[in-house]
Design an enzyme around this catalytic site. Structure first.
Site, PDB file in Angstrom:
ATOM      1  N   CYS A   1      -0.977  -6.169  -3.918  1.00  0.00           N
ATOM      2  CA  CYS A   1      -2.174  -5.437  -4.340  1.00  0.00           C
ATOM      3  C   CYS A   1      -1.841  -4.200  -5.163  1.00  0.00           C
ATOM      4  CB  CYS A   1      -3.026  -5.053  -3.129  1.00  0.00           C
ATOM      5  SG  CYS A   1      -2.140  -4.079  -1.898  1.00  0.00           S
TER       6      CYS A   1
ATOM      7  N   GLU B   1       4.660  -1.247   1.887  1.00  0.00           N
ATOM      8  CA  GLU B   1       4.808  -0.211   0.856  1.00  0.00           C
ATOM      9  C   GLU B   1       5.918   0.773   1.190  1.00  0.00           C
ATOM     10  OE1 GLU B   1       1.066   1.988   0.686  1.00  0.00           O
ATOM     11  OE2 GLU B   1       0.649   1.354   2.739  1.00  0.00           O
TER      12      GLU B   1
ATOM     13  N   HIS C   1      -4.423   8.017  -9.554  1.00  0.00           N
ATOM     14  CA  HIS C   1      -5.799   7.710  -9.150  1.00  0.00           C
ATOM     15  C   HIS C   1      -6.698   7.498 -10.364  1.00  0.00           C
ATOM     16  CE1 HIS C   1      -9.716   7.912  -7.261  1.00  0.00           C
ATOM     17  NE2 HIS C   1     -10.040   8.791  -8.186  1.00  0.00           N
TER      18      HIS C   1
ATOM     19  N   ASP D   1       3.398   2.471  -4.141  1.00  0.00           N
ATOM     20  CA  ASP D   1       4.195   3.348  -3.280  1.00  0.00           C
ATOM     21  C   ASP D   1       5.589   2.783  -3.025  1.00  0.00           C
ATOM     22  OD1 ASP D   1       2.522   5.504  -3.004  1.00  0.00           O
ATOM     23  OD2 ASP D   1       1.569   4.799  -1.177  1.00  0.00           O
TER      24      ASP D   1
END
Length: 573
Positions: free
Chosen positions: A504, A433, A191, A457
């Site tokens: 993405c 994902e 993150h 992921d």
């Protein structure tokens, strides 16, 4: 003596500034009996006044620098400090049980927290436990004379050093003053790394023990091009890195000349290079870097930066703001992806052994249809203001997609009955994902309007390697042929049905991966705004037919990441 520590370069750049340590202070205390309760009550009163003043100041700074929505979280804390029942019980323990203020506060706060957390039939009250916990920490700090780190109050240039940066931490950071991040844990897809790239701030992550190695206020050099930090630098080194920073800025200025240029290969093939954003404020960076649209709007940040579930109107305004800002360009909105490493203080999620494989994203949305429908209504209402596309995250089965789509159709009917307008040309897709969805892409492609491949992921699930764990970071291999074969299969499956495919994940802006993805026929590359111009420059130099040859050879000939990199370098030489 100069000391260099090495980690992972997560967001390019050079920074030199004093350290701001964002670490939890020691708030331990002893339970003591007191003789003078009046004096102890006075200590409590002073601490309450200090905490209120701090929170009011933080709230104002957050509102001025980050916006009113992000500042609302502090309103709930101020309400707790003004709650007469809460403070009365603390005072009673001081007066009647002759207990010191710290112990009295701790006992009452823990009781309130336990009571609220047990109210499973009343989510609103259950959510207040997090507010009590935060207020308890602030009051204890005031009583103990300990300063709490408060990112929102930073008013001078600093380099933030932390074990990790949570979404609530980054929500309070002002790009004007925070010149770089350095964290102990994480990788390029953590993150804090993603947020650093979104804010266009240099970042080095994964330096174990860095919080203990640096001192508050000391000068630090961050070389986020090489993934290093330099402590106690001498004059010569300071000049060297200032020069290196100037050179980097010159390169960035040259790239700015491509802001208005089309995303087109040397042989005339056009692709789309879009931006990943987390909040409406991020659109400015996307536009400044010449994004062809928004390929991923992470709507969970609307929830994470709020004191409570955002209302339909709050969400509508945020979505409308983004759609209007991009002026007709496409915006792919991912529905709420809470869970994993993204938590809401006001929403109690189950404690899980592996939350990344648990109750998260679309699984929560389908399980809580009213919450999901609130978001879908806001999205549909906003759709009249631009080219909106809706994307469901973490889809594993066809059944999940159909359930989510069914709820969307249900909301459309409700809006029709209420005579509320919405666009009738909204594309609905899914994020690929989960390996199961990638392998079944040919069947999904018959039902969806588009795919967006979430490689962050997809890679960790395929390689069975936690992307937040530095000890297995060597297994996070975006160029591994197994990953590339999955990506190729998804692209081919979509094109077979006449559907478009985006990506993405961070791989979309990876300069080693871009030539391969171009050769595979990827339609849209969506990335952090800071990577757009560099990727546009690279694509302008590539011949799509030669890259197709490269991609075919990668799939047929390579058996390792190293072999893929060697082959790509041959083609780019």
């Amino acid at each position: 003596m100069t000391n260099k520590l090495t980690g992972i370069a997560a967001s390019d750049g050079i920074a030199i500034a004093p350290v701001y340590l964002l670490v939890d202070p020691d708030l331990s205390f002893d339970k003591k009996s007191i003789e003078d309760s009046e004096q102890e009550l006075m200590r409590l009163s002073v601490a309450v006044d200090q905490a209120k003043a701090e929170l009011e100041n933080i709230r104002q700074l957050a509102a001025d620098q980050l916006g009113e929505e992000e500042a609302k979280v502090f309103d709930a804390h101020l309400l707790v400090l003004s709650d007469p029942e809460f403070l009365a019980q603390v005072k009673t323990l001081i007066e009647e049980d002759k207990m010191n203020a710290e112990a009295s506060l701790g006992q009452v706060a823990d009781m309130f927290i336990a009571t609220f957390e047990a109210m499973e039939d009343n989510p609103y009250m259950q959510e207040r436990a997090a507010d009590i916990r935060d207020v308890k920490q602030r009051l204890l700090a005031a009583l103990l004379g300990v300063e709490l780190p408060t990112p929102a109050t930073i008013d001078h240039e600093v380099i933030v050093v932390a074990r990790d940066l949570t979404p609530s931490d980054t929500a309070q950071l002002n790009k004007k003053y925070v010149k770089a991040f350095v964290t102990e844990i994480g990788g390029r897809t953590s993150h804090s790394a993603i947020m650093a790239r979104s804010l266009e701030i240099p970042a080095v992550v994964g330096i174990e023990g860095v919080s203990q190695a640096v001192k508050q206020g000391e000068n630090l050099i961050v070389d986020a091009l090489e993934g290093q930090i330099i402590l106690q630098a001498n004059e010569e080194e300071l000049k060297e890195y200032q020069h290196k920073g100037d050179q980097f800025k010159q390169v960035q200025e040259e790239l700015k000349k491509l802001v208005a240029s089309p995303s087109i290969t040397s042989d005339g093939k056009t692709v789309e290079i879009a931006a990943n954003i987390g909040t409406p404020k991020d659109v400015e960076g996307a536009i400044d870097n010449g994004a062809d649209g928004v390929g991923l709007y992470r709507t969970e940040f609307l929830y994470m930066n709020a004191a409570d579930f955002p209302s339909e109107d709050d969400q509508y305004r945020a979505y409308r703001q983004v759609l209007e800002a991009v002026d007709g360009k496409g915006v792919v909105v991912r529905t709420m992806d809470i869970g994993g490493d993204k938590h809401l203080p006001y929403m109690k999620l189950p404690q899980e052994m592996n939350p990344f494989l648990g109750y998260r994203a679309i699984r929560i949305s389908i399980d809580k249809p009213e919450m999901f429908k609130t978001q879908l209504k806001a999205l549909l209402r906003a759709s009249v203001h631009g080219d909106l596309k809706i994307m469901f995250p973490m889809i594993a089965t066809i059944s999940e997609f159909r359930q989510a789509k069914s709820l969307l159709e249900e909301v459309k009917k409700e809006l029709q009955q209420a005579q509320v307008e919405y666009s009738d040309s909204i594309e609905v897709g899914i994020m690929i994902e989960i390996p199961a969805a990638a392998v079944l892409a040919d069947q999904f492609a018959k039902e969806v309007d588009f795919f967006s491949i979430g490689t962050n992921d997809l890679i960790q699930y395929s390689m069975a390697a936690d992307r937040m764990n530095e000890r297995v970071s060597y297994l996070y291999q975006p160029y591994n042929p197994s990953i590339l074969r999955l990506v190729k299969f998804v692209i081919d499956a979509a094109h077979q049905e006449g559907k478009w495919v985006g990506m993405c994940g961070e791989m979309a802006g990876d300069q080693m991966a871009v030539p391969i993805l171009l050769g595979m026929g990827l339609d849209e590359f969506s990335m952090s705004a800071s990577s757009i111009l560099r990727t546009r420059q690279l694509i302008s130099r590539l011949d799509s037919k030669k890259m197709q040859e490269l991609a075919d050879r990668v799939i047929k000939e390579c058996n390792s990441s190293e072999a893929v990199e060697e082959l790509v370098n041959q083609y780019l030489a």
